[in-house]
Design an enzyme around this catalytic site. Structure first.
Site, mmCIF file in Angstrom:
data_model
loop_
_atom_site.group_PDB
_atom_site.id
_atom_site.type_symbol
_atom_site.label_atom_id
_atom_site.label_comp_id
_atom_site.label_asym_id
_atom_site.label_seq_id
_atom_site.Cartn_x
_atom_site.Cartn_y
_atom_site.Cartn_z
ATOM 1 N N ASP A 737 -6.377 80.605 69.985
ATOM 2 C CA ASP A 737 -6.146 81.009 71.367
ATOM 3 C C ASP A 737 -6.197 79.801 72.302
ATOM 4 O O ASP A 737 -7.028 78.903 72.140
ATOM 5 C CB ASP A 737 -7.211 82.031 71.780
ATOM 6 C CG ASP A 737 -7.002 82.541 73.180
ATOM 7 O OD1 ASP A 737 -6.036 83.268 73.406
ATOM 8 O OD2 ASP A 737 -7.810 82.183 74.055
ATOM 9 N N GLU A 762 -1.476 79.166 70.032
ATOM 10 C CA GLU A 762 -0.880 79.756 71.232
ATOM 11 C C GLU A 762 -0.756 78.662 72.297
ATOM 12 O O GLU A 762 -1.658 78.464 73.109
ATOM 13 C CB GLU A 762 -1.745 80.907 71.747
ATOM 14 C CG GLU A 762 -1.109 81.621 72.941
ATOM 15 C CD GLU A 762 -2.134 82.288 73.841
ATOM 16 O OE1 GLU A 762 -1.747 83.180 74.600
ATOM 17 O OE2 GLU A 762 -3.315 81.901 73.795
ATOM 18 N N ASP A 844 -0.664 90.252 75.577
ATOM 19 C CA ASP A 844 -0.624 89.710 76.946
ATOM 20 C C ASP A 844 0.666 90.069 77.669
ATOM 21 O O ASP A 844 0.654 90.508 78.817
ATOM 22 C CB ASP A 844 -0.784 88.187 76.908
ATOM 23 C CG ASP A 844 -2.195 87.760 76.544
ATOM 24 O OD1 ASP A 844 -3.135 88.400 77.024
ATOM 25 O OD2 ASP A 844 -2.344 86.804 75.771
#
Length: 962
Positions: A737, A762, A844
């Site tokens: 992340d 990410e 998201d």
């Protein structure tokens, strides 16, 4: 002989194992206990096959009477006439008396059984009272132990407080004593040294004064003498010089005169004589001056001697002063040593007092702990004793209850027998009343006894008589053996049948230690059953595997962190709202369906404890009891994935971590749990959390403290945590992340340390827009993602955010956006396909957040693009299970599998304009997006035979090479 009408012939009742009575002249009669044979002239309807006539014939050897029933004298209602002699009647009475004696015996047995039942009930009540009493005693003992423990604990606590207060007081007294000792030492030192110091100071001052006066006097004398001598010498010298000058002038005058005389005729000899006389005078004056100079020198020498003596006196005074100072210093050193020695003694005394206090405290604490352990052991022993007693009593009560139930079952059996007999009698009486034309008379029992209690006992307990031996053998062959009543202990011990004896005390107390033996058949069968079940499940999983998995080459099963096998298809197994359910238990049953659909890896939500329920604000990294479920449920879910040959990818948040404590100035920057970091683990340029580490190597995440990955202890702890997730929990790879927050070189180090099967970073960055419209050239955007992948050394893949953003616009009749000037795909896929992880939506962008949702009407075209192109495609949970796209996605996965497309497949784009998009992937698949008419078979540059595999009209079409 008397003729008696027989309403019914005697019948053998098989369920009751006895003869049923018959009606003789309206009375109840049953055959005697002797063996009879019933012979009939015609076929009988009775159940017993030994009866063939209507004559009861006794065994002649026993001299029993015969009862003859004339079968021809049947009346219209089916009754018989029976002749009975007086002898037979007397024998019947004798049999009746025997039946009464048997009945009395039975009543005695019944009374004895009732007494035994009452005694057992009394014993049961006694046992219950004993159990209750013991329970009360145990409870009282436990309460007493608890109260004693509480009192002891309270006493120990009060004693501890008392010791602490005493220790504090002793410390205060020791400090006061030390202060007093220091004061006394100071006073003693002052008193001992005051007069010596005063005397020495006076002497030193007197010596200094004397020396100064002597020096001053000598200096004055020297100065005066020197000044006088020098002035006199100077005066005399001046006078002598003047005289000499005058004499020289006179000599020069005389010389001039002589010269002039010599030249002019004056007397030169007189002048010479005069000059000589003057010279002699000058010599006498010089000698006088010399003598005076010698006297002055002698005076100077004397003054020098006096000065040396004065200097010697001064030196002697200085030496005396130095000796006094040395004595003073020695005295001061001695006093200091004495005071330090006293201080050391005081400190030793204080330390000794502290050690004694600590030792007393340790002894008291140890005694308290020993006493506490003793109390706890006593409580545990009492609990164990009470538990064992309860078990023993329960077993005894269970045995008694079994005995009572056996007795009750026997009584119930006899009661049922009596009820059946009563029903039969009632039925016979009612039948007789309906069929007999004469008045009804009482039955056999009514004739023989008038005692109602005896009658009801017989009805309640049933008729009792001795069972013949042949019938006993018959009963034993049908029913299980019950323990017979034993006359003595020897007979009871010698029998093989079971008994209802209570368990022995040693058996009761040792039951807690009993364990299954290794040779126990039940355990062996259970283990064998488990082994067979495991083999069966393994066989089922093997049969469910697809043939393509059996045909994989070594290159296809080789795992690398950046690419996996190269044929991975990732499934994001959650959305933004999944935390509201026990998600691991929801996801685990879907493992088989996902595997059969062609998925190879499942992306799990963040597993750690988090401030936010979604998991992206982690706090204690080693606490895996999150909103998605417990650690046991997580392990079960991962195991289910592994059972279906699916990789489990953990979502790990390494950029930031939420603190659990505040610093003294109120900032949340102190971490808890196993990784108890402080502000030194936070980057110093984080504007919100006052970190003490090095500057950040990436972007700042403002919602939580940003971790400083340049610290060695931080990287060491993170690597240990990742290996724990791999080895102990079962994760196979990572989804990393917010990797923009720290340098890719640290990601490389973490991946090399944990060796995941697959890793995705990410790296989220904004695309280029101009005037609200997406720019065609997105090279800068994909270059930043490629730079990050390159920083990791290619050990990690990255989400192809560029492709997602371009697809938003390209699928709205702007397919020209899907080809760059070099003829390649425009996303990261076109530059580094093996490290590009393509996707349409995630938790998201979509779900309930909807920050950047993909056009819903274009989801089919989007999945057709990413599932047929190189890279590693990701399927979102909502699309697969909630949007009705499961069949569409499964069909596209099957096309990808049949064509053998992998992350490095080559792409050749034939068309990319407003009307549509056409590309060939490898040499086995061709796909078309858009509404224009196109067929690979009509193209000259496409060799081979192509078969249409998927046809979705104007959305997309897919052909596979034959």
């Amino acid at each position: 002989m008397e003729i008696i009408t027989v309403a019914h012939a005697p019948q053998w009742c098989a369920p009751r194992k006895r003869w049923l009575p018959i009606m003789v002249a309206g009375n109840c009669w049953e055959p005697p206990a002797t063996k009879f044979t019933f012979v009939s002239k015609r076929k009988s309807i009775f159940m017993r096959t030994g009866f063939h006539a209507s004559v009861f014939k006794s065994d002649a050897s026993q001299g029993e009477p015969e009862v003859v029933v004339d079968s021809n004298s049947l009346s219209s209602d089916g009754t018989h006439n029976l002749e009975v002699s007086d002898n037979e009647l007397s024998q019947s009475k004798l049999a009746l008396s025997e039946a009464r004696s048997i009945q009395e015996t039975i009543e005695k047995d019944r009374d004895r059984l009732v007494e035994e039942l009452a005694r057992s009930e009394v014993k049961q009540r006694e046992y219950a009272s004993i159990i209750e009493h013991n329970k009360k005693l145990a409870i009282a003992e436990i309460e007493a132990a608890k109260s004693l423990f509480k009192e002891t604990l309270q006493g120990s606590i009060s004693e501890k407080f008392g010791l602490e207060s005493k220790l504090v007081l002793e410390k205060q007294e020791a400090v006061e004593l030390a202060v007093q000792v220091e004061k006394l030492a100071e006073l003693a030192f002052q008193q001992a040294t005051s007069h010596i110091l005063e005397d020495a100071q006076l002497r030193v001052s007197a010596a200094e004064t004397t020396a100064a006066e002597a020096v001053h006097h000598i200096e004055e004398q020297i100065r005066h003498a020197t000044e006088g001598t020098m002035s006199s010498i100077l005066d005399q010298s001046k006078q002598a010089i003047c005289k000499a000058l005058f004499a020289a002038e006179q000599a020069s005058n005389h010389a001039e005169k002589a010269i002039s005389a010599s030249s002019g005729g004056n007397n030169l000899l007189d002048e010479i004589a005069a000059v000589r006389s003057q010279n002699l005078g000058l010599q006498n004056a010089i000698s006088g001056l010399e003598s005076k100079l010698l006297v002055a020198e002698r005076e100077i020498e004397r003054l020098k001697v006096d000065l040396e003596q004065a200097v010697a006196q001064v030196k002697a005074s200085d030496s005396r002063a130095s000796v006094a100072e040395k004595a003073f210093a020695d005295l001061e050193e001695l006093t200091r040593k004495h005071s330090s020695k006293r201080e050391e003694e005081v400190k030793v005394l204080i330390d000794k007092m502290k050690e004694e206090a600590a030792e007393r405290e340790n002894v008291a604490s140890k005694a308290f702990k020993v006493e506490l352990e003793g109390i706890m052991a006593a409580v545990e022993a009492a609990k164990e004793t009470a538990h064992l007693k309860d078990q023993a009593y329960e077993r005894r009560v269970t045995a008694l209850q079994r005995s009572l139930r056996a007795s009750e079952s026997v009584m119930e059996a006899w009661r049922q027998k009596a009820e059946i007999a009563q029903s039969i009698l009632d039925g016979e009486r009612s039948t007789g009343e309906e069929n007999m034309p004469y008045p009804r008379m009482g039955g056999r029992i009514d004739l023989l006894t008038d005692d109602d209690s005896q009658k009801w006992k017989l009805l309640a307990e049933g008729p009792r008589r001795e069972i013949p031996e042949w019938l006993t053998r018959r009963i034993r062959t049908i029913f299980p053996k019950f323990p017979p009543r034993k006359a003595n202990i020897a007979e009871a011990l010698s029998v093989d049948s079971l008994s209802l004896n209570l368990p022995k005390p040693e058996e009761v107390w040792s039951i807690a230690q009993e364990k299954p033996r290794d040779v126990d058949v039940l355990v062996e069968h259970f283990i064998e059953k488990e082994v067979i079940e495991k083999k069966r499940k393994a066989l089922e999983r093997a049969l469910e595997r697809k043939t393509i998995k059996w045909q994989r080459t070594p290159e296809e099963i080789k795992l690398e962190p950046g690419t996996g096998t190269g044929r991975e298809i990732v499934f994001q197994g959650f959305n933004w709202e999944s935390w509201r359910w026990r998600w691991y238990m929801e996801l685990a049953p879907k493992a088989k369906d996902l595997s059969q659909s062609g998925i190879t890896a499942v992306w799990f939500p963040p597993p750690t404890e988090s401030v936010a329920p979604q998991g992206y604000m982690p706090s204690d990294l080693y606490n895996l009891n999150s909103s998605y479920g417990s650690i046991e449920e997580l392990k079960h879910c991962i195991e289910e994935m592994h059972n279906q040959d699916l990789l489990a990818l953990g979502d790990v948040v390494l950029n930031h971590r939420c603190a659990q404590k505040q610093s003294p100035n109120g900032v949340w920057n102190i971490f808890g749990g196993k990784l108890a970091w402080g502000p030194e683990a936070i980057v110093c340029d984080d504007p919100n959390f006052q970190g003490c580490g090095n500057p950040s190597t990436g972007d700042i995440f403002h919602a939580a403290p940003n971790i400083d990955h340049s610290q060695d202890f931080v990287r060491r702890d993170i690597k240990e945590w990742l290996n724990w997730l791999r080895n102990d929990i079962g994760f196979d790879g990572w989804r990393l992340d917010f990797v923009r927050g720290f340098a890719g070189v640290y990601v490389k180090e973490y991946i090399e340390a944990s060796n995941p099967a697959f890793a995705i970073g990410e790296y989220w960055d904004s695309l280029a827009y101009e005037g609200g419209n997406l720019c065609y050239n997105q090279d800068a955007h994909r270059q930043r993602i490629v730079n990050w992948i390159n920083a990791t050394g290619g050990t990690s893949s990255a989400f192809d955010v560029t492709t997602k953003g371009i697809l938003h616009s390209a699928l709205h009749n702007q397919y020209w956006r899907l080809i760059d000037p070099q003829g390649k795909p425009t996303g990261v896929m076109g530059w580094w396909a093996s490290r590009a992880v393509t996707f349409l939506e995630n938790h998201d962008t979509g779900s309930t957040q909807g920050h950047w949702p993909f056009p819903r009407e274009k989801l089919g075209q989007g999945y057709a693009y990413i599932l047929t192109h190189p890279g590693t495609p990701v399927i979102f949970y909502d699309h697969f299970y909630d949007f009705g796209l499961r069949d569409t996605i499964t069909e596209l996965i099957e096309a990808r599998r049949r064509a053998g497309i992998h992350c490095r497949s080559a792409v050749k784009i034939y068309h990319a304009n407003n009307e549509g998009y056409v590309a060939k992937i490898d040499e086995s698949l061709v796909m078309k997006l858009g509404h224009f008419d196109w067929n690979p078979s009509k193209e000259n540059n496409l060799d081979g035979t192509w078969q249409k595999f998927v046809d979705r009209g104007s959305d997309y079409q897919i052909w596979l090479r034959q």
